[in-house]
Enzyme design. Structure first.
Site, short mmCIF file in Angstrom:
data_model
loop_
_atom_site.label_atom_id
_atom_site.label_comp_id
_atom_site.label_asym_id
_atom_site.label_seq_id
_atom_site.Cartn_x
_atom_site.Cartn_y
_atom_site.Cartn_z
CG HIS A 99 -0.51 -0.87 2.64
ND1 HIS A 99 -0.25 -1.30 2.89
CD2 HIS A 99 -0.20 -0.15 3.52
CE1 HIS A 99 1.04 -1.14 4.17
NE2 HIS A 99 1.08 -0.19 4.35
CG HIS A 101 1.53 4.92 4.16
ND1 HIS A 101 0.43 4.45 5.20
CD2 HIS A 101 1.79 3.49 4.22
CE1 HIS A 101 0.67 4.11 6.23
NE2 HIS A 101 1.60 3.56 5.54
P1 AMP Z 1 1.96 0.03 7.46
O1 AMP Z 1 2.49 0.13 8.85
O2 AMP Z 1 2.48 0.98 6.64
O3 AMP Z 1 2.05 -1.67 6.52
O4 AMP Z 1 0.50 1.09 7.33
C1 AMP Z 1 -0.52 0.07 7.58
C2 AMP Z 1 -1.83 0.72 7.36
O5 AMP Z 1 -3.07 0.14 7.54
C3 AMP Z 1 -1.85 1.59 9.28
O6 AMP Z 1 -0.95 3.02 8.60
C4 AMP Z 1 -3.05 1.30 10.04
O7 AMP Z 1 -3.35 2.39 10.52
C5 AMP Z 1 -3.66 0.49 8.72
N1 AMP Z 1 -5.02 -0.41 9.37
C6 AMP Z 1 -5.51 -1.16 9.50
N2 AMP Z 1 -6.24 -1.69 10.36
C7 AMP Z 1 -6.67 -1.04 8.83
C8 AMP Z 1 -8.65 -0.67 8.84
N3 AMP Z 1 -9.01 -2.16 9.14
N4 AMP Z 1 -8.78 -0.05 8.03
C9 AMP Z 1 -8.15 0.49 8.03
N5 AMP Z 1 -6.63 1.09 7.67
C10 AMP Z 1 -6.19 -0.10 8.12
#
Ligand code: AMP
Ligand code: ZN
Length: 143
Positions: A99, A101
């Site tokens: 993903h 950001h």
């Molecule tokens: P990363 O730590 O770069 O892998 O980013 C993962 C992101 O996904 C984090 O910023 C979390 O807050 C976000 N995240 C995890 N679960 C969910 C969810 N159910 N809905 C939306 N965002 C999420």
């Protein structure tokens, strides 16, 4: 990949605040935002990280990121924004479905990526360049 949170968001098994989607990609609001409006963009097909992405997905991901970034900039009065991706747990990846950001930034937000910048010793920058160019050229010859 039914234990992947983002795959479950794609199939609506878990709820999310969807900003945009098409056949290939989806963008949602991050549940724990750096700032309100912090968005994520990811391919619908499960891919672990950047190097796992199929080449045909690159343009769909960047097109969606462009659409969502414009919406953030126009509607949230942004002074700037960051686009980034964590790949590998050592780099801060916590959801192992690739993903991007997209985070709003404001002048008084006091967010700093704490970096201890280095300087190359004599000749080392050239040596790194040579190693990497050599690999890149080899890979493109193999195509
Ligand atoms: P990363 O730590 O770069 O892998 O980013 C993962 C992101 O996904 C984090 O910023 C979390 O807050 C976000 N995240 C995890 N679960 C969910 C969810 N159910 N809905 C939306 N965002 C999420
Ligand atoms: Zn997934």
């Amino acid at each position: 990949m039914n234990n992947c949170i983002f795959c479950q968001i794609v199939t609506r098994k878990i709820p999310s605040e969807i900003l945009y989607e098409n056949e290939h990609v989806i963008s949602i609001l991050d549940i724990n935002p750096i700032h309100f409006g912090h968005a994520l963009v990811f391919p619908k097909k499960h891919c672990r990280d950047f190097l796992d992405l199929p080449e045909e997905s690159y343009k769909h991901i960047l097109q969606a990121a462009n659409i969502v970034t414009k919406a953030l900039v126009k509607n949230l009065n942004l002074e700037g924004y960051n686009l980034f991706s964590n790949n590998g747990s050592i780099a801060g990846q916590s959801v192992f479905h690739f993903h991007l950001h997209i985070t709003p930034r404001y002048s008084d937000d006091n967010i700093r990526f704490v970096l201890r910048l280095k300087e190359y010793p004599d000749g080392e920058m050239k040596r790194y360049g040579e190693i990497l160019r050599h690999y890149i050229n080899q890979q493109s010859e193999m195509k």
